[in-house]
Design an enzyme around this catalytic site. Structure first.
Site, PDB file in Angstrom:
ATOM      1  N   THR A 168      45.094  44.517  66.196  1.00  0.00           N
ATOM      2  CA  THR A 168      44.696  43.109  66.020  1.00  0.00           C
ATOM      3  C   THR A 168      45.891  42.167  66.190  1.00  0.00           C
ATOM      4  OG1 THR A 168      44.958  43.149  63.597  1.00  0.00           O
ATOM      5  CG2 THR A 168      42.778  43.717  64.486  1.00  0.00           C
ATOM      6  N   VAL A 205      42.725  37.493  65.250  1.00  0.00           N
ATOM      7  CA  VAL A 205      41.357  37.199  64.795  1.00  0.00           C
ATOM      8  C   VAL A 205      40.762  38.531  64.353  1.00  0.00           C
ATOM      9  CG1 VAL A 205      39.232  35.933  65.367  1.00  0.00           C
ATOM     10  CG2 VAL A 205      41.320  35.524  66.707  1.00  0.00           C
ATOM     11  N   HIS A 206      41.434  39.157  63.414  1.00  0.00           N
ATOM     12  CA  HIS A 206      41.228  40.560  63.026  1.00  0.00           C
ATOM     13  C   HIS A 206      39.774  41.049  63.151  1.00  0.00           C
ATOM     14  CE1 HIS A 206      45.295  40.512  61.292  1.00  0.00           C
ATOM     15  NE2 HIS A 206      44.955  39.441  60.635  1.00  0.00           N
ATOM     16  N   ASP A 207      38.892  40.490  62.331  1.00  0.00           N
ATOM     17  CA  ASP A 207      37.550  41.079  62.178  1.00  0.00           C
ATOM     18  C   ASP A 207      36.723  40.999  63.456  1.00  0.00           C
ATOM     19  OD1 ASP A 207      37.295  39.795  58.797  1.00  0.00           O
ATOM     20  OD2 ASP A 207      38.083  41.698  59.546  1.00  0.00           O
ATOM     21  N   SER A 236      37.584  41.631  66.317  1.00  0.00           N
ATOM     22  CA  SER A 236      37.864  42.782  67.194  1.00  0.00           C
ATOM     23  C   SER A 236      36.869  43.909  66.964  1.00  0.00           C
ATOM     24  CB  SER A 236      39.291  43.302  66.956  1.00  0.00           C
ATOM     25  OG  SER A 236      40.233  42.346  67.361  1.00  0.00           O
TER      26      SER A 236
END
Ligand code: RIB
Ligand code: CA
Length: 341
Positions: free
Chosen positions: A223, A269-271, A273
């Site tokens: 991420t 935009v971690h989540d 991904s």
């Protein structure tokens, strides 16, 4: 035309027909999905992303957990994302208000007191579904067709861990769990070695890991390679719709802390991904590894150790994703946000 040529033509026609049928069947069967989440700026982007993709993702429910902020706010924010996506058909169930064992921690310093930086929040029209998220997981997964339901895990894993402790047999209903969490190669974001979702409830992550469910992790290793940029945010702003404006305003506020902390040109935009991985796995790559979670008190609390080179020769228990196509991610995200109002 010779007999051989006629046979070859018939064979080719058969092959083409089969591949078309296969593609049609693959296209026709959306993935049964439950999104477990602690909205959270990047969680909201992930929810808009998923709810805008009904051909591929049949979102059965959103289950919320305390994490970035308290449960009442993560649940309100999940309902907001649902409202902004025009998908009030999807129920939101509130789950665990605190981790299994450790003292609760939050990330309001990153996500803001309301858990949604950069935009005004309001009380959404539609309320929560009746019943607790943990019971919903038990009831749904125990009745599901074998290995039919995918769980996108975007926050601390407390809800699923509690469901597994109460009803271990629910693993039979789970196709796979795709987790945003963990960190190996480049250190953590809440401590030098731990990533927030794992640090917030490492015991829960251990319960899920030991259940034997099929697990894919998208850690900071990947991420932190899929970053915003001015051009990528302009790409989303150019959609000229409410969803695009919300995402740009949220991300502009959310990524500041990471950009300063890591000296990065953009922020993760971690989540989202996890949703991109479910929609287009070919954007990502990784390998099967043995991974352990450290839940001992001390400097490595919440650390994930991914044995990338199989040094200890232990059995692989997760797919560890370490790279992704950043522009491909933003192109896909933009194309789905374009579908929303
Ligand atoms: O470390 C990033 C993760 O922690 C993301 O899921 C973010 O929403 C926070 O929950
Ligand atoms: Ca999250």
């Amino acid at each position: 035309m010779s007999v051989v040529a006629k046979k070859a033509k018939r064979l080719l026609r058969g092959v083409l027909l089969m591949s078309a049928l296969t593609a049609a069947v693959a296209q026709a069967a959306p993935r049964d999905l439950i999104i477990d989440t602690d909205p959270g700026a990047d969680d909201v982007v992930a929810l808009l992303f998923a709810l805008a993709s009904p051909e591929e993702l049949k979102v059965r429910a959103i289950t919320t957990v305390a994490g970035n902020v308290r449960l009442d706010k993560t649940s309100r924010n999940a309902r907001l994302a649902r409202e902004w996506a025009g998908r009030e058909d999807v129920p939101v169930y509130a789950g665990a208000p605190k981790p299994l064992l450790r003292t609760p921690i939050y990330a309001a310093n990153i996500h803001g007191e309301e858990g949604l930086p950069g935009i005004p929040v309001h009380e959404p029209k539609k309320g929560l579904a009746q019943g607790n998220a943990v019971q919903y997981l038990i009831d749904t997964l125990s009745k599901a067709e074998p290995h039919s339901i995918t769980i996108a895990m975007l926050g601390p894993q407390t809800n699923l861990a509690l469901a597994l402790i109460q009803a271990p047999e629910i693993v039979n209903g789970i196709k796979e769990v795709v987790v945003m969490g963990g960190a190996h190669f480049n250190g953590g974001n809440i401590t030098p070695v731990a990533e927030f979702n794992l640090f917030a409830d490492p015991q829960a992550a251990e319960v899920v890991l030991k259940s034997g469910v099929k697990l894919t992790y998208l850690p900071l290793d990947v991420t932190h390679k899929v970053l915003t940029s001015e051009a990528r945010l302009k790409q989303i702003a150019a959609l000229n719709n409410n969803a695009g404006k919300l995402v740009v305003d949220i991300l502009n506020a959310y990524v500041k802390a990471d950009m300063e902390h890591y000296g990065l040109p953009g922020g993760p935009v971690h989540d989202a991904s996890v949703i991109a991985y479910l929609l287009k796995p070919e954007l990502f790559s990784g390998r099967q590894v043995n991974m352990v979670v450290d839940s001992r008190e001390g400097p490595t609390f919440g650390q994930t150790v991914a044995d990338w080179y199989n040094t200890l020769e232990q059995p692989a228990n997760v797919t560890w994703i370490d790279s992704g196509d950043a522009q491909g991610f933003f192109d896909l995200l933009s194309s789905r946000l374009a579908r929303l109002k």
